[in-house]
Design an enzyme around this catalytic site. Structure first.
Site, PDB file in Angstrom:
ATOM      1  N   HIS A  20       0.850  -1.186   0.000  1.00  0.00           N
ATOM      2  CA  HIS A  20       0.000   0.000   0.000  1.00  0.00           C
ATOM      3  C   HIS A  20       0.886   1.235   0.000  1.00  0.00           C
ATOM      4  O   HIS A  20       2.063   1.181   0.384  1.00  0.00           O
ATOM      5  CB  HIS A  20      -0.903   0.014   1.238  1.00  0.00           C
ATOM      6  CG  HIS A  20      -1.969  -1.035   1.226  1.00  0.00           C
ATOM      7  ND1 HIS A  20      -3.032  -1.001   2.087  1.00  0.00           N
ATOM      8  CD2 HIS A  20      -2.137  -2.155   0.464  1.00  0.00           C
ATOM      9  CE1 HIS A  20      -3.819  -2.039   1.862  1.00  0.00           C
ATOM     10  NE2 HIS A  20      -3.292  -2.751   0.881  1.00  0.00           N
ATOM     11  N   GLU A  50       1.235   3.829   1.876  1.00  0.00           N
ATOM     12  CA  GLU A  50       1.888   4.183   3.130  1.00  0.00           C
ATOM     13  C   GLU A  50       3.059   3.263   3.433  1.00  0.00           C
ATOM     14  O   GLU A  50       4.128   3.702   3.857  1.00  0.00           O
ATOM     15  CB  GLU A  50       0.902   4.123   4.307  1.00  0.00           C
ATOM     16  CG  GLU A  50      -0.306   5.007   4.163  1.00  0.00           C
ATOM     17  CD  GLU A  50      -1.516   4.284   3.561  1.00  0.00           C
ATOM     18  OE1 GLU A  50      -1.372   3.624   2.504  1.00  0.00           O
ATOM     19  OE2 GLU A  50      -2.613   4.405   4.133  1.00  0.00           O
ATOM     20  N   CYS A  93      -5.732   1.992   6.163  1.00  0.00           N
ATOM     21  CA  CYS A  93      -6.392   0.772   6.590  1.00  0.00           C
ATOM     22  C   CYS A  93      -5.718   0.303   7.890  1.00  0.00           C
ATOM     23  O   CYS A  93      -4.737   0.902   8.343  1.00  0.00           O
ATOM     24  CB  CYS A  93      -6.284  -0.306   5.515  1.00  0.00           C
ATOM     25  SG  CYS A  93      -4.596  -0.946   5.282  1.00  0.00           S
ATOM     26  N   CYS A 128      -1.904  -0.488   7.455  1.00  0.00           N
ATOM     27  CA  CYS A 128      -1.083   0.717   7.307  1.00  0.00           C
ATOM     28  C   CYS A 128      -1.063   1.544   8.584  1.00  0.00           C
ATOM     29  O   CYS A 128      -0.016   2.067   8.980  1.00  0.00           O
ATOM     30  CB  CYS A 128      -1.590   1.556   6.138  1.00  0.00           C
ATOM     31  SG  CYS A 128      -1.359   0.731   4.543  1.00  0.00           S
TER      32      CYS A 128
END
EC number: 3.5.4.33
Length: 155
Positions: A57, A59, A87, A90
Protein backbone atom coordinates in the site's frame (compact mmCIF):
# COMPACT_ATOMS: atom_id res chain seq x y z
CA UNK A 1 -11.73 22.40 11.22
CA UNK A 2 -8.00 22.14 10.80
CA UNK A 3 -5.99 25.04 9.47
CA UNK A 4 -3.65 23.47 6.96
CA UNK A 5 -0.51 25.29 5.86
CA UNK A 6 0.58 25.97 2.30
CA UNK A 7 3.22 23.27 2.76
CA UNK A 8 0.52 20.80 3.86
CA UNK A 9 -1.34 21.58 0.62
CA UNK A 10 1.81 21.06 -1.47
CA UNK A 11 2.58 17.69 0.12
CA UNK A 12 -0.99 16.46 -0.28
CA UNK A 13 -1.02 17.65 -3.89
CA UNK A 14 2.09 15.53 -4.44
CA UNK A 15 0.33 12.56 -2.81
CA UNK A 16 -2.57 13.14 -5.23
CA UNK A 17 -0.13 13.06 -8.16
CA UNK A 18 1.29 9.77 -6.88
CA UNK A 19 -2.25 8.41 -6.67
CA UNK A 20 -2.65 9.33 -10.34
CA UNK A 21 0.44 7.24 -11.08
CA UNK A 22 -1.15 4.30 -9.28
CA UNK A 23 -4.35 4.77 -11.29
CA UNK A 24 -2.42 4.85 -14.58
CA UNK A 25 -0.85 1.52 -13.62
CA UNK A 26 -4.22 -0.06 -12.84
CA UNK A 27 -3.89 0.22 -9.06
CA UNK A 28 -6.34 1.80 -6.63
CA UNK A 29 -5.34 5.48 -6.69
CA UNK A 30 -3.72 6.14 -3.32
CA UNK A 31 -0.53 8.13 -2.84
CA UNK A 32 1.57 8.91 0.22
CA UNK A 33 4.35 11.39 0.99
CA UNK A 34 6.51 11.20 4.13
CA UNK A 35 8.08 14.44 5.35
CA UNK A 36 10.68 15.21 8.02
CA UNK A 37 11.84 18.73 8.90
CA UNK A 38 10.13 20.20 5.86
CA UNK A 39 11.83 17.79 3.45
CA UNK A 40 10.24 14.96 1.49
CA UNK A 41 12.01 11.81 2.67
CA UNK A 42 9.95 9.19 0.84
CA UNK A 43 6.98 8.69 -1.44
CA UNK A 44 4.76 5.78 -2.31
CA UNK A 45 1.71 4.79 -4.30
CA UNK A 46 -0.40 1.67 -4.20
CA UNK A 47 1.27 -1.22 -6.01
CA UNK A 48 0.10 -4.57 -4.63
CA UNK A 49 -0.93 -5.77 -8.10
CA UNK A 50 2.28 -4.61 -9.76
CA UNK A 51 4.45 -6.24 -7.09
CA UNK A 52 2.26 -9.23 -6.24
CA UNK A 53 2.51 -7.96 -2.68
CA UNK A 54 -0.63 -7.47 -0.58
CA UNK A 55 1.30 -5.18 1.76
CA UNK A 56 2.44 -2.74 -0.96
CA UNK A 57 0.00 0.00 0.00
CA UNK A 58 1.11 3.60 -0.55
CA UNK A 59 1.89 4.18 3.13
CA UNK A 60 3.91 0.99 3.53
CA UNK A 61 5.89 1.70 0.36
CA UNK A 62 6.73 5.18 1.72
CA UNK A 63 7.61 3.79 5.16
CA UNK A 64 9.99 1.23 3.67
CA UNK A 65 11.73 3.88 1.60
CA UNK A 66 11.92 6.30 4.55
CA UNK A 67 13.49 3.65 6.77
CA UNK A 68 16.25 3.15 4.22
CA UNK A 69 16.78 6.90 3.69
CA UNK A 70 16.93 7.64 7.42
CA UNK A 71 18.72 4.37 8.22
CA UNK A 72 16.24 3.77 11.02
CA UNK A 73 13.02 1.85 11.52
CA UNK A 74 11.77 4.59 13.84
CA UNK A 75 10.47 7.58 11.89
CA UNK A 76 10.14 10.02 14.77
CA UNK A 77 9.17 13.64 14.02
CA UNK A 78 7.70 12.78 10.62
CA UNK A 79 4.41 13.48 8.90
CA UNK A 80 2.69 11.24 6.37
CA UNK A 81 0.29 12.75 3.84
CA UNK A 82 -1.99 10.17 2.25
CA UNK A 83 -4.94 10.56 -0.08
CA UNK A 84 -7.09 7.90 1.65
CA UNK A 85 -7.51 7.12 5.33
CA UNK A 86 -5.09 4.32 6.27
CA UNK A 87 -6.39 0.77 6.59
CA UNK A 88 -5.66 -1.28 9.73
CA UNK A 89 -2.42 -2.69 8.31
CA UNK A 90 -1.08 0.72 7.31
CA UNK A 91 -2.27 2.40 10.50
CA UNK A 92 -0.46 -0.16 12.64
CA UNK A 93 2.68 0.23 10.52
CA UNK A 94 2.51 4.01 11.08
CA UNK A 95 2.18 3.45 14.83
CA UNK A 96 5.09 0.98 14.92
CA UNK A 97 7.23 3.42 12.90
CA UNK A 98 6.43 6.16 15.45
CA UNK A 99 5.17 8.58 12.79
CA UNK A 100 4.18 11.77 14.59
CA UNK A 101 1.43 13.12 12.34
CA UNK A 102 -0.89 11.54 9.78
CA UNK A 103 -2.80 13.81 7.39
CA UNK A 104 -5.29 12.07 5.13
CA UNK A 105 -7.58 13.52 2.51
CA UNK A 106 -10.71 11.39 2.54
CA UNK A 107 -12.10 8.79 4.89
CA UNK A 108 -12.48 5.14 3.99
CA UNK A 109 -16.00 4.17 5.03
CA UNK A 110 -15.25 0.46 4.72
CA UNK A 111 -11.80 -0.13 6.20
CA UNK A 112 -10.62 3.18 7.61
CA UNK A 113 -8.46 2.82 10.72
CA UNK A 114 -7.68 6.49 11.34
CA UNK A 115 -10.86 7.17 13.24
CA UNK A 116 -13.80 6.52 10.92
CA UNK A 117 -14.32 2.75 11.39
CA UNK A 118 -11.40 1.87 13.66
CA UNK A 119 -9.08 4.13 15.58
CA UNK A 120 -5.74 2.37 15.47
CA UNK A 121 -3.73 5.58 15.08
CA UNK A 122 -4.88 6.69 18.54
CA UNK A 123 -5.85 3.47 20.27
CA UNK A 124 -5.70 3.86 24.04
CA UNK A 125 -3.83 0.56 24.51
CA UNK A 126 -0.86 1.52 22.36
CA UNK A 127 2.21 3.29 23.66
CA UNK A 128 2.41 5.58 20.59
CA UNK A 129 -0.35 7.77 19.20
CA UNK A 130 -0.30 9.68 15.94
CA UNK A 131 -1.68 13.17 15.60
CA UNK A 132 -4.42 12.76 12.98
CA UNK A 133 -5.85 15.43 10.69
CA UNK A 134 -8.19 14.85 7.79
CA UNK A 135 -10.03 16.64 5.02
CA UNK A 136 -7.12 18.23 3.14
CA UNK A 137 -8.00 18.05 -0.60
CA UNK A 138 -10.89 15.78 0.40
CA UNK A 139 -13.12 16.51 -2.59
CA UNK A 140 -10.31 16.11 -5.13
CA UNK A 141 -9.07 12.83 -3.69
CA UNK A 142 -12.56 11.45 -3.09
CA UNK A 143 -13.53 12.18 -6.68
CA UNK A 144 -10.36 10.51 -7.95
CA UNK A 145 -11.28 7.30 -6.09
CA UNK A 146 -14.95 7.40 -7.10
CA UNK A 147 -14.05 7.90 -10.78
CA UNK A 148 -11.58 5.01 -10.64
CA UNK A 149 -14.11 2.55 -9.22
CA UNK A 150 -16.88 3.79 -11.52
CA UNK A 151 -14.63 3.18 -14.54
CA UNK A 152 -13.75 -0.29 -13.20
CA UNK A 153 -17.44 -1.20 -12.84
CA UNK A 154 -18.12 -0.10 -16.44
CA UNK A 155 -15.49 -2.48 -17.84
Amino acid sequence: MTNFTEQDHQYMQRAFELAETAKEKGEVPVGAVLVKSGEVIAEGFNQPILNNDPTAHAEVVALREAGKVLNNYRLVDTTVYVTLEPCAMCAMALVHARVTRVVYATEDSRTGAGGSILNILNHESFNHHCEVESGLLKEQCSEQLKAFFKAKRLK
